[in-house]
Design an enzyme around this catalytic site. Structure first.
Site, PDB file in Angstrom:
ATOM      1  N   SER A 133      -2.530  16.916  21.581  1.00  0.00           N
ATOM      2  CA  SER A 133      -3.935  17.232  21.345  1.00  0.00           C
ATOM      3  C   SER A 133      -4.088  18.313  20.272  1.00  0.00           C
ATOM      4  O   SER A 133      -3.713  18.114  19.130  1.00  0.00           O
ATOM      5  CB  SER A 133      -4.581  17.642  22.672  1.00  0.00           C
ATOM      6  OG  SER A 133      -5.961  17.733  22.573  1.00  0.00           O
ATOM      7  N   ASP A 274      -9.648  17.258  16.772  1.00  0.00           N
ATOM      8  CA  ASP A 274      -8.319  17.783  17.056  1.00  0.00           C
ATOM      9  C   ASP A 274      -7.285  16.718  16.729  1.00  0.00           C
ATOM     10  O   ASP A 274      -7.621  15.644  16.220  1.00  0.00           O
ATOM     11  CB  ASP A 274      -8.214  18.260  18.508  1.00  0.00           C
ATOM     12  CG  ASP A 274      -8.374  17.135  19.513  1.00  0.00           C
ATOM     13  OD1 ASP A 274      -8.879  16.063  19.134  1.00  0.00           O
ATOM     14  OD2 ASP A 274      -7.995  17.324  20.684  1.00  0.00           O
ATOM     15  N   ASP A 276      -5.536  14.525  18.280  1.00  0.00           N
ATOM     16  CA  ASP A 276      -5.595  13.164  18.823  1.00  0.00           C
ATOM     17  C   ASP A 276      -7.013  12.617  18.900  1.00  0.00           C
ATOM     18  O   ASP A 276      -7.233  11.526  19.423  1.00  0.00           O
ATOM     19  CB  ASP A 276      -4.919  13.088  20.188  1.00  0.00           C
ATOM     20  CG  ASP A 276      -5.684  13.825  21.280  1.00  0.00           C
ATOM     21  OD1 ASP A 276      -6.453  14.751  20.948  1.00  0.00           O
ATOM     22  OD2 ASP A 276      -5.512  13.486  22.467  1.00  0.00           O
ATOM     23  N   ASP A 278      -9.676  13.242  20.631  1.00  0.00           N
ATOM     24  CA  ASP A 278     -10.448  13.040  21.857  1.00  0.00           C
ATOM     25  C   ASP A 278     -11.515  14.116  22.019  1.00  0.00           C
ATOM     26  O   ASP A 278     -12.290  14.086  22.970  1.00  0.00           O
ATOM     27  CB  ASP A 278      -9.546  12.966  23.087  1.00  0.00           C
ATOM     28  CG  ASP A 278      -8.855  14.278  23.418  1.00  0.00           C
ATOM     29  OD1 ASP A 278      -8.846  15.189  22.560  1.00  0.00           O
ATOM     30  OD2 ASP A 278      -8.309  14.386  24.536  1.00  0.00           O
TER      31      ASP A 278
END
Length: 485
Positions: A133, A274, A276, A278
């Site tokens: 993340s 960020d 990833d 999400d």
């Protein structure tokens, strides 16, 4: 014949094992005494806990547990971010899963919510994302999704961990099968179509100038394409996949670069993802940060006005700003708080029937469209709100609410035992009680351990900035004196 890992969790097989079993189950690295699964899967430094042998065996035991839950095993989806270690871990996980007899679909570089969506809308029995993340490049992580796209339950995670620690038994026959690996990067296009279909048909970003900070991560192919397809003029920062630089002084936790770019290009708004994708943080044309609290308020208000928000309910976390909560209550809404972590927000949404929830950090979940936090989808829908309102994002934010001063400080704890049992530190508990009495109803104190990093997070919020500064410094001093040494 039955084989087992040794009781001490070292990963060495007993003397009854065959050559086949030894080739599949190699020696595990050191496993910490603390639980492997945190609030967002398994996190750690690549090359320490997160090695190829570890991922191989994690994949194998995950495969065994997943197979035991279904009579018709489907494939397992694996996506990844751009970290240098992600290829290694994705391949090792795939090897472990296929050695357990499962088929693996490798998606390649894609956002975490893409894995969740494709898992939910296919015959897959699980999804896996290789990412840490917002963490720095040297970290990585492995997060699991159930067949419906939701985060893996704690009980299933524990079953997998039991296998790794030598608490499960398998017959040789169970490890003699293997599956195959399919490379399916074009499935990401299906996810992009889903994003498009979730938007109002009339939405146009023509005339909007939007800056995107892609953090050298998983959103580099998806986010720019989506906004350009809507007609926006898009300026991209950190726009290629770069495993050495992912999240380094950029993205959703380093907004100064985005703020400067918005001013330089005189853009209408910007979004920072960020690693990833999400989560997302927005910045308006004045440079003001539009965090998850503002996004929940604006999106929630839109849904409320349309009658699409049951019980006028939003789900937030203990980090949600008091200014946001009181403004939302002023609209006739209610806010239910959970522990920090999107899995807790998600759980509370299922329990209460809430359609919108999220975190101040930019994880936003809208059950009208999906079951996972999605940074790109959230950014697109915030742009849609701006388009429909006829005013700028800056104007929408200005007319929403004023935040209470909120100060967050992190203290790093290298001692895992102290981190695990930090709540037993009596001087800290006494200091927290002292701060709560000192501020009364004019403020809040929140001290917690991070679920993803070896940190104690200290947050103080108060109507009075001086009080917030005083108490956060006092509490950080207590943590440093009694825990960080």
């Amino acid at each position: 014949m039955v084989i087992s890992l040794s009781p001490n969790g070292s990963g060495r097989l007993n003397h009854q094992t065959t050559n086949l079993s030894n080739s599949l189950l190699t020696t595990l690295p050191y496993l910490p005494n603390s639980p492997l699964f945190g609030t967002d899967g398994i996190r750690g430094k690549a090359g320490e806990l997160l090695t190829a042998p570890f991922a191989l065996q994690l994949g194998f035991w995950a495969g065994q547990v997943l197979k035991s839950k279904t009579t018709t095993p489907g494939p397992v989806m694996i996506g990844q971010d751009s970290r240098n270690s992600s290829d290694m871990l994705a391949m090792a996980m795939a090897a472990g899963l296929t050695s357990a007899g499962l088929e693996v679909w490798q998606l390649g570089l894609c956002p975490t919510p893409c894995v969740a969506y494709l898992t939910r809308h296919s015959e897959a029995i699980a999804g896996i994302m290789i990412s840490a993340s917002h963490n720095p490049p040297e970290d990585n992580g492995i997060k699991f999704f159930n067949t419906d796209g939701t985060k893996l339950s704690s009980s299933l995670g524990q079953e997998i961990e039991d296998g790794l620690r030598g608490n499960l038994l398998l017959s040789v026959d169970e490890i003699a099968a293997w599956g195959k690996i399919l490379y399916e990067p074009t499935l990401v296009n299906t996810y992009c179509q889903f994003l498009q279909d979730s938007l109002p048909p009339s939405l146009s970003c023509q005339g909007m100038k939007i800056v995107l900070d892609l953090a050298w991560g998983a959103s580099v192919n998806v986010a720019p394409a989506m906004f350009k397809a809507l007609g926006a003029e898009v300026i991209c920062l950190h726009e290629t996949a770069n495993g050495d630089r992912i999240n380094v002084n950029c993205g959703s936790t380093h907004l100064h670069v985005l703020q400067a770019a918005i001013q330089e290009h005189q853009a209408d708004m910007g979004f920072a993802f960020d690693g990833d994708a999400d989560r997302v943080m927005a910045v308006d044309s004045t440079g003001k940060v539009v965090d998850g609290d503002y996004i929940l308020y604006l999106w929630g208000k839109s849904l409320l006005e349309r009658g699409n928000l049951p019980n006028n309910l939003l789900i937030g976390t203990v980090m949600a700003n008091l200014g946001f909560e009181r403004a939302w209550q002023g609209l006739g809404g209610q806010l239910v708080r959970t522990s920090v972590g999107d899995r807790y927000v998600q759980s509370q949404m299922w329990e209460t029937g809430a359609m919108l929830g999220g975190e101040q950090s930019g994880h936003i979940i809208c059950h009208h469209y999906g079951v996972s936090g999605d940074g790109v989808q959230t950014a697109l829908h915030l742009a849609a709100l701006v388009h429909e309102s006829g005013v700028s994002l800056a104007e929408l934010v200005k007319n929403s609410f004023d935040t209470y001063p909120q100060i967050l400080r992190n203290v790093r704890l290298e001692d895992r035992e102290k981190l695990r049992y930090w709540q037993e530190c009596q001087p800290l508990q006494q200091a927290i009680a002292q701060a709560e009495v000192g501020m009364g109803e004019t403020g809040r104190v929140l001290v917690r351990a991070s679920g993803t990093e070896p940190l104690i997070r200290v947050m103080v919020e108060s109507e009075c900035p001086d009080a917030a500064n005083y108490w956060v410094n006092y509490l950080v001093g207590i943590v440093e004196t009694h825990l960080a040494v």
